[in-house]
Design a protein around this motif. Structure first.
Motif, PDB file in Angstrom:
ATOM      1  N   LYS A 564       0.836  -1.205   0.000  1.00 42.95           N
ATOM      2  CA  LYS A 564       0.000   0.000   0.000  1.00 42.95           C
ATOM      3  C   LYS A 564       0.866   1.249   0.000  1.00 42.95           C
ATOM      4  O   LYS A 564       0.581   2.225  -0.681  1.00 42.95           O
ATOM      5  CB  LYS A 564      -0.909   0.004   1.224  1.00 42.95           C
ATOM      6  CG  LYS A 564      -1.992  -1.058   1.144  1.00 42.95           C
ATOM      7  CD  LYS A 564      -3.298  -0.566   1.746  1.00 42.95           C
ATOM      8  CE  LYS A 564      -4.408  -1.572   1.547  1.00 42.95           C
ATOM      9  NZ  LYS A 564      -4.502  -2.520   2.667  1.00 42.95           N
ATOM     10  N   LYS A 568       0.865   4.209  -2.785  1.00 42.50           N
ATOM     11  CA  LYS A 568       0.666   5.621  -2.464  1.00 42.50           C
ATOM     12  C   LYS A 568       1.773   6.455  -3.115  1.00 42.50           C
ATOM     13  O   LYS A 568       1.525   7.498  -3.707  1.00 42.50           O
ATOM     14  CB  LYS A 568       0.705   5.790  -0.937  1.00 42.50           C
ATOM     15  CG  LYS A 568      -0.225   6.872  -0.433  1.00 42.50           C
ATOM     16  CD  LYS A 568      -0.374   6.773   1.065  1.00 42.50           C
ATOM     17  CE  LYS A 568      -0.035   8.082   1.735  1.00 42.50           C
ATOM     18  NZ  LYS A 568       0.063   7.974   3.190  1.00 42.50           N
ATOM     19  N   GLN A 569       2.973   5.919  -2.965  1.00 40.10           N
ATOM     20  CA  GLN A 569       4.120   6.620  -3.542  1.00 40.10           C
ATOM     21  C   GLN A 569       3.989   6.715  -5.067  1.00 40.10           C
ATOM     22  O   GLN A 569       4.309   7.718  -5.675  1.00 40.10           O
ATOM     23  CB  GLN A 569       5.379   5.850  -3.167  1.00 40.10           C
ATOM     24  CG  GLN A 569       6.635   6.684  -3.219  1.00 40.10           C
ATOM     25  CD  GLN A 569       7.796   5.937  -2.583  1.00 40.10           C
ATOM     26  OE1 GLN A 569       7.620   5.100  -1.695  1.00 40.10           O
ATOM     27  NE2 GLN A 569       8.998   6.233  -3.036  1.00 40.10           N
ATOM     28  N   GLU A 571       1.195   6.738  -6.752  1.00 38.08           N
ATOM     29  CA  GLU A 571       0.120   7.691  -7.029  1.00 38.08           C
ATOM     30  C   GLU A 571       0.681   9.122  -7.046  1.00 38.08           C
ATOM     31  O   GLU A 571       0.384   9.904  -7.935  1.00 38.08           O
ATOM     32  CB  GLU A 571      -0.952   7.553  -5.945  1.00 38.08           C
ATOM     33  CG  GLU A 571      -2.344   7.946  -6.365  1.00 38.08           C
ATOM     34  CD  GLU A 571      -2.762   7.331  -7.685  1.00 38.08           C
ATOM     35  OE1 GLU A 571      -3.312   8.083  -8.491  1.00 38.08           O
ATOM     36  OE2 GLU A 571      -2.524   6.123  -7.927  1.00 38.08           O
TER      37      GLU A 571
END
Lengths: 598, 367
Positions: A564, A568-569, A571
């Protein structure tokens, strides 16, 4: 509809002087608001639901006003939105015979009040001065009267209103009937209708706002656009009351909408004249002068596959914004995009925002540039609207940049700071006029490029928002200009290049590299940022390499969390553009703009 | 019967709560322990399919916070798990709760590996962590482990506290080296939300110093094999259980907040002790597509020095690694190294592993 009972007018004002409230009040007085309420009850019907977008977007309203036994037809043509752009106003003015010049009773005459007044007079409009917001405790009516007298009105032609309380609205309506002349076009002559606005509707194609100047147009007529030559069958004609009402024809003097299943946006150009194909007019109407773009910037989709979507978005926006220009451009750093011309920075920001919001395209905008003139050593002249087009220094004989004459309206307290600001911006003082004891107009000659950067923001902050300003283009002047390149990791990023005055280049370069250092995140390796003129590096700083030891433990096998985190990184990186081997966030390209604030 | 060979068991209780810890933990309370072990027994009975296991890892929390009799009870519950002849059985322990008699019990029930949380040798850092330590007792306990034949010992070290110097990190490493243990794990402090440190607004040290500390640790531990980003071993003493995670193999996870990976599912148990005692074990289940599995395969295997085995990848997914991820540019830039069998992140770029993985995953050729 008797032609002598038609009044076509618009409302012009400095921003926030109460234009919209006054328009609403006029709508209410003439009964249009009731109709509006009626409409809202009818909104369930699919047809109207479909058309609703148009009534909202097209801003010419027909109002019926009963006065002394006669029905009068008012066409109130809104000057759309941001009055900072006089072209918007001038476009509406061309469709009118009169204008209401609204002045705030507390603020008095401002820069845009004057600019708009001169535009109206240029268009031979009858101007009714209106002092609004007289209910304000801070209203200073004698002072405003004095100011209006100073710009050529007599005291007894001024109408005093409070759009908020409704005071003076009847007098205003009467003045509209008495003072603004009825249109005079001849019904029997060949059709001449001015296109003053247009927009794209998904169901009906391009919808055109027209002012019929001579002749008449009916549903079923075959029309021709005199400039583009496009020929269409008129499918429908409507007026806006503000509910859409279909009509069978529009005659000289009337204002309304026309649609003709026009799918090709480029066939419609605002300012063009519509005539009948079978019985064409000899000469087109003068229309209005679309203003030439003053500021150019490259717009690139972050997602390269959206290039065609961006083209479509620009075409649609150009429909009711003739001053927007664009042509395809390629950047080594950013790929395929468009070089777009705008009237100013605000215009540019609005267009960018609309593209991002209404069309869902994430953009990178390169730093804006004005149009420079370059005289080459062989004597030929070229226009440079993008730093990338700047020729090599060896072949340049001289460089010229556009200058403007600014009129800055300010309370006398701020004369000092304003002069300081203008000096900083390479300004030349022209003169200063006292409007009254406490207010002055300061005139300066300034390079347009300085205005484009942050002049307006600075002016507002130096004067706590009290000053207003306006400018007009006065011509080109010789100036020692150089192209400053920005290098990331040793490679020139073409999209970050700017043209600057040589004397200011060092300072500018220093600020830009520092700013970029803040904005560009650490990368996997050290990235030098340099500013250079030709091969000569004038400023340098380094973005340190990423060193954070992200050795997160896989606690008890909880690897989902690790994934996850990576997602996120990932994104976060989507808003960045990879240039060579460096990830550059969107903001970096605009950071060049706000450089002097350090 | 499935093919699972590994099992994690979570004991959430702790004598003290460390300021940096955001893992699932509870203050030790006797009345809960017994109920907890009953629930754990039921969870294992519900899900365990009877496979013969190669590794069992009892983690926490602090398993050593259990009393002698509670430990006995835990091991009797775990005796239902079938062990292969060479099964690696690890238990985590802290020096403030481990005793010779607890070690004897562990030995008796087949524990053959112990992982100690040491974290720091400096009083001011330990205080910040909310921990305490008697260094003489540490030496004594390590010696005792070896005496009773548990020589496979790991010591955890944490570094990068604000104010910590390079010298202090070196002193920690020296101390651990003198203990002569065959496995060391080192972690740079991460300020996780919901921890005491985070709430106290503790700041991070600079990235430069953090990196420097990592370099110092790696170079001082040069007589160990740096086989994973944070882990070092001496020949024959790699953690087989951790390798199961990094090689993306299946494992059971039992206990409060534990995670497991079975077939197409990665699951996480509830972190609520109330729910757990009510036998509501599972909290989240992630159904894995083949692409999810491939991503896990990448991000986990690339934690190891050896990297990801191309053959193994092909055997598992019937696709070639190079057809799924276009990594040639990363190889050209030196962030990945590849030979005929493996693709790996070179040791000198371990600290960039997140960035490298993100770029790699961006370059996937499916979706």
């Amino acid at each position: 509809m008797k032609q002598e009972n038609i009044r076509n007018f618009c409302i012009i004002a400095h921003i926030d002087h109460g234009k919209s409230t006054l328009a609403d009040r006029i709508l209410e007085k003439t009964g249009a608001i009731e109709k509006r309420e009626l409409k809202s009850q009818m909104l369930d019907s699919m047809d109207i639901e479909r058309e609703r977008g148009i009534t909202i977007k097209l801003n010419a309203v027909q109002l019926t006003y009963h006065h002394e036994g006669e029905d009068y037809y008012f066409h109130l043509i809104d000057t759309p939105g941001h009055v900072d752009f006089s072209y918007e106003v001038s476009r509406s003015l061309a469709a009118c015979e009169g204008a209401l010049l609204v002045v705030d009773a507390a603020q008095g005459v401002e820069a845009q009040t004057l600019a708009n007044l001169y535009l109206a007079l240029d268009n031979n409009l009858t101007v009714i001065p209106v002092v609004n917001k007289i209910d304000l405790p801070s209203a200073d009516i004698p002072k405003v009267i004095e100011e209006l007298e100073n710009i050529g009105f007599s005291k007894d032609e001024i109408i005093f209103t409070s759009a908020k309380t409704g005071v003076g609205i009847d007098e205003l309506l009467e003045a509209i009937i008495k003072k603004i002349p009825a249109p005079t076009g001849d019904y029997t002559k060949p059709l001449k209708a001015l296109i003053f606005d247009s927009l794209f509707d998904a169901y009906r194609g391009v919808i055109i706002s027209i002012r019929v100047v001579e002749g008449k147009v009916k549903v079923g007529d075959i029309i021709r656009m005199m400039d583009t030559g496009a020929v269409y069958d008129v499918v429908g004609l409507s007026i806006n009351t503000p509910k859409e009402v279909k009509v069978s024809s529009l005659k000289a003097g009337e204002v309304g909408y026309l649609y003709a299943s026009i799918k090709s946006i480029s066939d419609v150009s605002v300012g063009d004249t519509i005539t009948l194909d079978s019985n064409p007019a000899d000469v087109a109407l003068p229309g209005y002068q679309p203003m030439k773009p003053m500021v150019y910037s490259g717009l690139y989709p972050i997602d390269a596959s959206k290039f065609e979507d961006l083209r479509e978005a620009l075409e649609k926006l150009k429909l009711n914004d003739a001053s927007l220009s664009f042509e395809p451009e390629t950047s080594k750093a950013l790929g395929f995009g468009f070089r777009c011309g705008f009237l100013g920075l605000l215009h540019m920001e609005i267009i960018e925002e609309r593209i991002e919001r209404e069309f869902g395209i994430d953009l990178i905008a390169t730093s804006p540039s004005v149009v420079y003139e370059v005289i080459l050593s062989d004597g030929s002249k070229m226009l440079v609207d993008s730093p990338t087009k700047m020729p090599k220094r060896e072949v340049i004989s001289k460089t010229m940049e556009p200058y403007v004459k600014t009129s800055i309206f300010t309370p006398t307290d701020y004369i000092g700071p304003i002069m300081e600001l203008c000096q900083d911006k390479r300004g030349t003082f022209l003169n200063m006029e006292y409007l009254d004891q406490s207010r002055v107009t300061i005139h300066y000659e300034l390079p347009l490029s300085e205005i484009v950067y942050d002049f307006f923001d600075k002016l507002k902050s130096y004067t706590k928002g009290y000053a207003s300003f306006d400018y007009e283009f006065i011509g080109y002047k010789e100036s020692n200009l150089v192209k400053m390149d920005i290098l990331l990791n040793g490679d020139v990023v073409d999209a970050l290049s700017v043209i600057v005055h040589k004397d200011f280049a060092y300072n500018r370069g220093k600020v830009v590299v520092e700013k970029l250092k803040e904005i560009i995140p650490r990368q996997m390796f050290e990235v030098p940022i340099q500013a250079a003129i030709g091969n000569h590096v004038i400023a340098r700083t380094d973005i340190k390499a990423l060193r954070k030891n992200v050795l997160a433990k896989c606690y008890g096998g909880d690897v989902t969390r690790k994934k996850k985190l990576l997602e996120k990184q990932k994104e976060g990186k989507k808003r960045m553009k990879r240039i060579g081997s460096v990830e550059v966030p969107q903001e970096a390209f605009l950071s060049i703009l706000s450089t002097s604030d350090k | 019967m499935g093919s699972v060979r590994n099992c994690y068991v979570h004991i959430p209780f702790c004598k003290k709560i460390c300021s940096y810890c955001d893992f699932c933990k509870l203050f030790y309370d006797r009345k809960y322990v017994s109920q907890y072990l009953d629930s754990l027994q039921l969870e294992i009975a519900t899900y365990y399919q009877g496979e013969e296991l190669d590794t069992i890892y009892i983690g926490g929390g602090t398993p050593s916070s259990l009393s002698d009799s509670e430990l006995e009870k835990l091991f009797s519950i775990l005796s239902v798990l079938k062990k292969s002849s060479s099964c690696e059985v690890t238990i985590e322990a802290n020096f403030d709760s481990i005793t010779e008699s607890k070690l004897d019990i562990c030995k008796k029930y087949g524990v053959n590996r112990i992982s100690f949380g040491l974290e720091s040798t400096h009083a001011w850092i330990l205080e910040k962590m909310g921990r305490s330590l008697d260094l003489d007792y540490v030496r004594h306990i390590i010696a005792y482990c070896k005496k009773i034949g548990i020589c496979n010992i790991n010591v955890d070290l944490m570094y990068a506290f604000l104010g910590e110097s390079l010298e202090e990190v070196e002193e920690d490493i020296n101390f651990i080296q003198n203990l002569d243990v065959p496995h060391i794990s080192t972690y740079s402090l991460i300020l996780e939300e919901h921890t005491k440190l985070y709430l106290d607004k503790e700041q991070s040290i600079s990235e430069e110093l953090d990196a420097k500390m990592y370099e110092v640790i790696c170079s001082k531990l040069s007589d160990y094999t740096h086989y994973e980003i944070s882990n070092f071993y001496k020949e024959g003493y790699s953690s087989r259980h951790n390798l199961c995670y990094w090689q993306n193999r299946e494992y059971y996870g039992f206990g409060l907040g534990a995670s497991g990976y079975l077939g197409d599912i990665r699951y996480t148990n509830t972190r609520s002790i109330t729910h757990y005692l009510q036998k509501k074990f599972r909290y989240l289940e992630e159904n894995l597509s083949i692409y999810d599995k491939m991503e896990y395969e990448m991000i986990l295997n690339l934690r190891t020095k050896k990297g990801i085995s191309k053959k193994n990848f092909f055997d598992k997914y019937s696709m070639k690694l190079e057809d799924c991820y276009s990594y040639l540019e990363l190889v050209r830039e030196g962030y990945l190294i590849e030979d005929d069998e493996y693709l790996a992140i070179p040791e000198k770029y371990f600290y960039l592993s997140n960035e490298i993985l993100v770029r790699l995953l961006e370059e996937c050729c499916y979706e």
